[in-house]
Scaffold this motif. Structure first.
Motif, PDB file in Angstrom:
ATOM      1  N   GLN A  63      45.800  41.697  37.675  1.00  0.00           N
ATOM      2  CA  GLN A  63      44.676  42.625  37.616  1.00  0.00           C
ATOM      3  C   GLN A  63      43.893  42.474  36.312  1.00  0.00           C
ATOM      4  N   GLN A  64      44.597  42.299  35.210  1.00  0.00           N
ATOM      5  CA  GLN A  64      43.940  42.103  33.920  1.00  0.00           C
ATOM      6  C   GLN A  64      43.149  40.797  33.920  1.00  0.00           C
ATOM      7  N   HIS A  65      43.712  39.768  34.492  1.00  0.00           N
ATOM      8  CA  HIS A  65      43.024  38.476  34.577  1.00  0.00           C
ATOM      9  C   HIS A  65      41.734  38.609  35.386  1.00  0.00           C
ATOM     10  N   ILE A  66      41.780  39.320  36.492  1.00  0.00           N
ATOM     11  CA  ILE A  66      40.595  39.534  37.332  1.00  0.00           C
ATOM     12  C   ILE A  66      39.523  40.302  36.551  1.00  0.00           C
ATOM     13  N   GLN A  67      39.942  41.344  35.841  1.00  0.00           N
ATOM     14  CA  GLN A  67      38.989  42.128  35.058  1.00  0.00           C
ATOM     15  C   GLN A  67      38.336  41.280  33.971  1.00  0.00           C
ATOM     16  N   GLU A  68      39.109  40.438  33.322  1.00  0.00           N
ATOM     17  CA  GLU A  68      38.563  39.569  32.279  1.00  0.00           C
ATOM     18  C   GLU A  68      37.571  38.573  32.869  1.00  0.00           C
ATOM     19  N   ARG A  69      37.875  38.046  34.029  1.00  0.00           N
ATOM     20  CA  ARG A  69      36.960  37.104  34.693  1.00  0.00           C
ATOM     21  C   ARG A  69      35.659  37.790  35.076  1.00  0.00           C
ATOM     22  N   GLU A  70      35.763  39.036  35.558  1.00  0.00           N
ATOM     23  CA  GLU A  70      34.566  39.788  35.928  1.00  0.00           C
ATOM     24  C   GLU A  70      33.698  40.049  34.721  1.00  0.00           C
ATOM     25  N   LEU A  71      34.320  40.366  33.588  1.00  0.00           N
ATOM     26  CA  LEU A  71      33.557  40.590  32.362  1.00  0.00           C
ATOM     27  C   LEU A  71      32.853  39.326  31.898  1.00  0.00           C
ATOM     28  N   LEU A  72      33.516  38.175  32.011  1.00  0.00           N
ATOM     29  CA  LEU A  72      32.921  36.915  31.593  1.00  0.00           C
ATOM     30  C   LEU A  72      31.762  36.522  32.506  1.00  0.00           C
TER      31      LEU A  72
END
Length: 75
Positions: A63-72
């Motif tokens: 979930q954290q990885h997905i959120q970081e990708r969305e932010l990028l």
């Protein structure tokens, strides 16, 4: 070192790959797994708790990885 030994013991006495090969009926209660693997119920409960905690950690990392990708993607 003692904790490492206990962890190895849980993997050796109740390997995950053997758990996922069991039928739904065999996985219904810690008692049935204790009988199946010939270990104490407390051992089964501790092993299942470790598996659950590991799965939860993997999910949260994902979930954290997905959120970081969305932010990028939005920058």
């Amino acid at each position: 070192m003692e904790e490492d030994t206990k962890q190895f013991e849980s993997f050796a006495m109740m390997p995950f790959f053997m758990l996922i090969q069991r039928s739904k009926e065999e996985l219904t209660t810690p008692f049935s797994l204790a009988t199946l693997f010939d270990v104490p119920v407390s051992f089964v409960e501790a092993r299942l708790r470790r598996i659950y905690e590991r799965a939860q950690a993997i999910y949260l990392d994902y979930q954290q990885h997905i959120q970081e990708r969305e932010l990028l993607c939005c920058v």
